[in-house]
Design an enzyme around this catalytic site. Structure first.
Site, PDB file in Angstrom:
ATOM      1  N   GLU A 141       0.836  -1.211   0.000  1.00 11.45           N
ATOM      2  CA  GLU A 141       0.000   0.000   0.000  1.00 11.45           C
ATOM      3  C   GLU A 141       0.867   1.257   0.000  1.00 11.45           C
ATOM      4  OE1 GLU A 141      -3.259  -0.092  -0.366  1.00 11.45           O
ATOM      5  OE2 GLU A 141      -3.317  -2.287  -0.263  1.00 11.45           O
TER       6      GLU A 141
ATOM      7  N   GLU B 100      -6.042   4.220   7.745  1.00  4.74           N
ATOM      8  CA  GLU B 100      -5.490   3.755   6.462  1.00  4.74           C
ATOM      9  C   GLU B 100      -5.454   2.234   6.408  1.00  4.74           C
ATOM     10  OE1 GLU B 100      -4.621   3.694   2.813  1.00  4.74           O
ATOM     11  OE2 GLU B 100      -4.589   5.704   3.693  1.00  4.74           O
TER      12      GLU B 100
ATOM     13  N   GLU C 268     -10.609  -2.148   0.846  1.00  5.19           N
ATOM     14  CA  GLU C 268     -10.273  -2.234  -0.577  1.00  5.19           C
ATOM     15  C   GLU C 268      -9.872  -3.653  -0.970  1.00  5.19           C
ATOM     16  OE1 GLU C 268      -7.357   0.783  -1.360  1.00  5.19           O
ATOM     17  OE2 GLU C 268      -8.863   2.370  -1.384  1.00  5.19           O
TER      18      GLU C 268
END
Length: 128
Positions: free
Chosen positions: A38, A79, A86
């Site tokens: 990420e 996050e 996601e």
């Protein structure tokens, strides 16, 4: 009316020290996966590495230090959750779907809100 048995994770049966060890290992694996895959998490982690020591130095009281560093940790937590959303959505399908878009957009909005909160905390403390 009979209840339908639900499948449980085979890892749910662990207890005690074994559970703590497993949970710690899986948490560290998740942290490493986020750092490896990420980009946004890596950028926020670098920002944390620079700003957290600065926050500890600039904070005049324990509460100020806790706020300056804590809001940065909050950004990382949000996050991580956004990245998990996601990944779960992408696991189901890469097809465009309004609900997949909504889930990803809401996760992104949460990250943005955590960043705005962190910026406001730093602004208010440093200018007081």
């Amino acid at each position: 009316m009979s209840a339908v048995p639900q499948e449980e994770s085979p890892h749910k049966g662990k207890t005690g020290l074994r559970r703590v060890i497993n949970a710690t290992r899986w948490s560290l694996e998740g942290f490493a996966a986020a750092a490896r895959h990420e980009d946004a998490f890596r950028m926020e982690l670098a920002l944390f590495a620079v700003l957290a020591p600065l926050g500890l130095w600039l904070g005049r009281t324990g509460v100020e230090r806790a706020l300056l560093v804590g809001c940065l940790l909050l950004v990382l937590v949000v996050e991580l959750l956004n990245s998990a959303i996601e990944a779960a959505v992408d696991r189901i399908s890469f097809d465009n779907h309004r609900l997949a878009k909504r889930a990803k957009d809401i996760g992104s909005a949460a990250v943005m809100l955590s960043l705005v909160t962190a910026a406001a905390i730093w602004f208010l403390i440093l200018l007081s």
